[in-house]
Design a protein around this motif. Structure first.
Motif, PDB file in Angstrom:
ATOM      1  N   ARG A   1       0.817  -1.218   0.000  1.00 47.80           N
ATOM      2  CA  ARG A   1       0.000   0.000   0.000  1.00 47.80           C
ATOM      3  C   ARG A   1       0.846   1.262   0.000  1.00 47.80           C
ATOM      4  NH1 ARG A   1      -3.447  -1.097   5.256  1.00 47.80           N
ATOM      5  NH2 ARG A   1      -1.278  -1.319   5.952  1.00 47.80           N
ATOM      6  N   LEU A   2       2.114   1.150   0.405  1.00 49.23           N
ATOM      7  CA  LEU A   2       2.980   2.324   0.514  1.00 49.23           C
ATOM      8  C   LEU A   2       3.881   2.530  -0.696  1.00 49.23           C
ATOM      9  CD1 LEU A   2       4.158   1.898   4.236  1.00 49.23           C
ATOM     10  CD2 LEU A   2       2.215   3.235   3.373  1.00 49.23           C
TER      11      LEU A   2
ATOM     12  N   ALA B   1       1.360  11.428   2.448  1.00 50.49           N
ATOM     13  CA  ALA B   1       2.607  11.591   3.203  1.00 50.49           C
ATOM     14  C   ALA B   1       2.713  10.551   4.318  1.00 50.49           C
ATOM     15  CB  ALA B   1       2.685  12.993   3.792  1.00 50.49           C
ATOM     16  N   PRO B   2       3.938  10.114   4.640  1.00 49.60           N
ATOM     17  CA  PRO B   2       4.139   9.170   5.734  1.00 49.60           C
ATOM     18  C   PRO B   2       3.776   9.812   7.080  1.00 49.60           C
ATOM     19  CG  PRO B   2       6.060   9.278   4.299  1.00 49.60           C
ATOM     20  CD  PRO B   2       5.184  10.434   3.941  1.00 49.60           C
ATOM     21  N   VAL B   3       3.759   8.987   8.122  1.00 48.42           N
ATOM     22  CA  VAL B   3       3.427   9.458   9.466  1.00 48.42           C
ATOM     23  C   VAL B   3       4.707   9.751  10.242  1.00 48.42           C
ATOM     24  CG1 VAL B   3       2.306   8.869  11.644  1.00 48.42           C
ATOM     25  CG2 VAL B   3       1.285   8.138   9.474  1.00 48.42           C
ATOM     26  N   GLN B   4       4.806  10.955  10.786  1.00 49.81           N
ATOM     27  CA  GLN B   4       5.954  11.296  11.622  1.00 49.81           C
ATOM     28  C   GLN B   4       5.883  10.490  12.915  1.00 49.81           C
ATOM     29  OE1 GLN B   4       6.896  15.415  11.706  1.00 49.81           O
ATOM     30  NE2 GLN B   4       7.941  15.324  13.681  1.00 49.81           N
TER      31      GLN B   4
ATOM     32  N   TYR C   1      11.588  11.048  11.893  1.00 49.77           N
ATOM     33  CA  TYR C   1      11.603  12.224  12.766  1.00 49.77           C
ATOM     34  C   TYR C   1      11.136  13.502  12.069  1.00 49.77           C
ATOM     35  CZ  TYR C   1      16.113  13.360  10.557  1.00 49.77           C
ATOM     36  OH  TYR C   1      17.112  13.658   9.650  1.00 49.77           O
ATOM     37  N   ALA C   2      10.974  13.458  10.759  1.00 51.63           N
ATOM     38  CA  ALA C   2      10.491  14.649  10.050  1.00 51.63           C
ATOM     39  C   ALA C   2       9.759  14.229   8.779  1.00 51.63           C
ATOM     40  CB  ALA C   2      11.640  15.587   9.701  1.00 51.63           C
ATOM     41  N   VAL C   3       8.627  14.859   8.540  1.00 47.83           N
ATOM     42  CA  VAL C   3       7.826  14.643   7.338  1.00 47.83           C
ATOM     43  C   VAL C   3       7.284  16.001   6.907  1.00 47.83           C
ATOM     44  CG1 VAL C   3       5.699  13.650   6.406  1.00 47.83           C
ATOM     45  CG2 VAL C   3       7.155  12.282   7.909  1.00 47.83           C
ATOM     46  N   GLY C   4       7.209  16.244   5.633  1.00 44.79           N
ATOM     47  CA  GLY C   4       6.643  17.505   5.161  1.00 44.79           C
ATOM     48  C   GLY C   4       6.562  17.534   3.657  1.00 44.79           C
TER      49      GLY C   4
ATOM     50  N   TRP D   1       5.943  14.902  -0.965  1.00 42.58           N
ATOM     51  CA  TRP D   1       6.381  14.815   0.424  1.00 42.58           C
ATOM     52  C   TRP D   1       7.825  14.321   0.524  1.00 42.58           C
ATOM     53  CZ3 TRP D   1       7.843   9.868   1.248  1.00 42.58           C
ATOM     54  CH2 TRP D   1       7.179   8.834   0.572  1.00 42.58           C
ATOM     55  N   TYR D   2       8.398  14.548   1.674  1.00 41.30           N
ATOM     56  CA  TYR D   2       9.715  13.993   1.992  1.00 41.30           C
ATOM     57  C   TYR D   2       9.632  13.348   3.369  1.00 41.30           C
ATOM     58  CZ  TYR D   2      10.449  17.915   5.189  1.00 41.30           C
ATOM     59  OH  TYR D   2      10.318  18.823   6.219  1.00 41.30           O
TER      60      TYR D   2
END
Length: 265
Positions: free
Chosen positions: A31-32, A38-41, A73-76, A138-139
């Protein structure tokens, strides 16, 4: 430059994850793979060193209370000026390096020098090429329990937030057991070792052009001699080493070299 680095996975069918295998044998959540969302932080995963060379990652999420080697630790979203950049553009990579490295320091609660002397590192991931074409921008930045030369990663705590704050535990600091600090992989300083990373030197400012390999090496060597002597208490004789970086790393934003003291533990 992708320093650093890093990422595979274990899951049970009963969790509802749809698992499959990639070409290198790593387990993935189908699914990913091409997800636009966007992924989950704060999500945790079991990642392996082979995954670091991949621009995207679809490893299943695991419970952070269970063994895991990576934590997001970071998603955006990438900035608007890069929205039309190529999926594999150099500009996107440079922006991600600066973004993830800065947030890495904040997440660990440490300064740049301490972060460069730890065994943990980070990797960043973007959407798959198909998801990018479908509009995903997203990153994702992950901390991982190892570095570029690691054959396997160590498990992280339930959360690595603040891991290097105050006086970091030797289990997370970088040492080397080998004849050369460059030719041997980093190990935690709780393991047998004969070299320890004790300090770093800043060899330039952000706006400076690359001064050349020779100049960086000479500046690093001079500083590390004095710095390691002070760290050891100015003995009459001592051995020291240093690792420095070249223009590709400079262009990506690195301005520091690392000083190593010959020691034992």
């Amino acid at each position: 430059m992708r320093p650093a680095l890093l990422l595979a996975a274990a899951t049970l069918l009963g969790t509802g994850l749809v698992a499959g295998c990639s070409s290198d044998g790593s387990e993935t959540d189908a699914r990913l793979v091409d997800s636009v969302e966007a992924p989950v932080q704060g999500a945790c995963r079991v990642l392996e060193p082979d995954d670091v060379d991949q621009p995207s990652n679809a490893s299943p999420v695991v419970d952070c209370a269970q063994p895991h080697t990576a934590e997001t630790y970071a998603v955006g979203e990438v900035p608007a000026e890069l929205a039309d950049a190529g999926w594999d553009s150099e500009a996107l990579g440079s922006w991600a390096y600066a973004t993830c490295s800065g947030q890495f320091q904040q997440f660990l609660g440490a300064d740049e020098s301490t972060v460069m002397r730890t065994i943990v590192s980070w990797a960043w991931f973007r959407p798959s090429e198909k998801a990018w074409a479908d509009g995903a921008r997203w990153y994702r930045c992950d901390i991982v329990g190892g570095g570029e030369q690691s054959e396997a990663y160590v498990d992280l705590p339930t959360t690595a937030a603040g891991l290097l704050a105050d006086r970091p535990d030797d289990a997370w600091m970088a040492c080397v057991d080998g004849a050369s600090v460059e030719a041997s992989p980093k190990v935690p300083c709780t393991e047998p070792h004969n070299w320890r990373a004790v300090t770093t030197i800043k060899v330039g400012q952000p706006e400076d052009p690359y001064p050349g390999d020779r100049a960086v090496a000479r500046t690093t060597e001079d500083y590390c001699y004095n710095s390691v002597a002070a760290w050891l208490g100015y003995p009459k004789e001592f051995d020291y080493g240093f690792t420095w970086f070249h223009q590709p790393e400079w262009d990506a934003g690195n301005r520091r070299s690392i000083c190593w003291a010959a020691t034992s533990g």
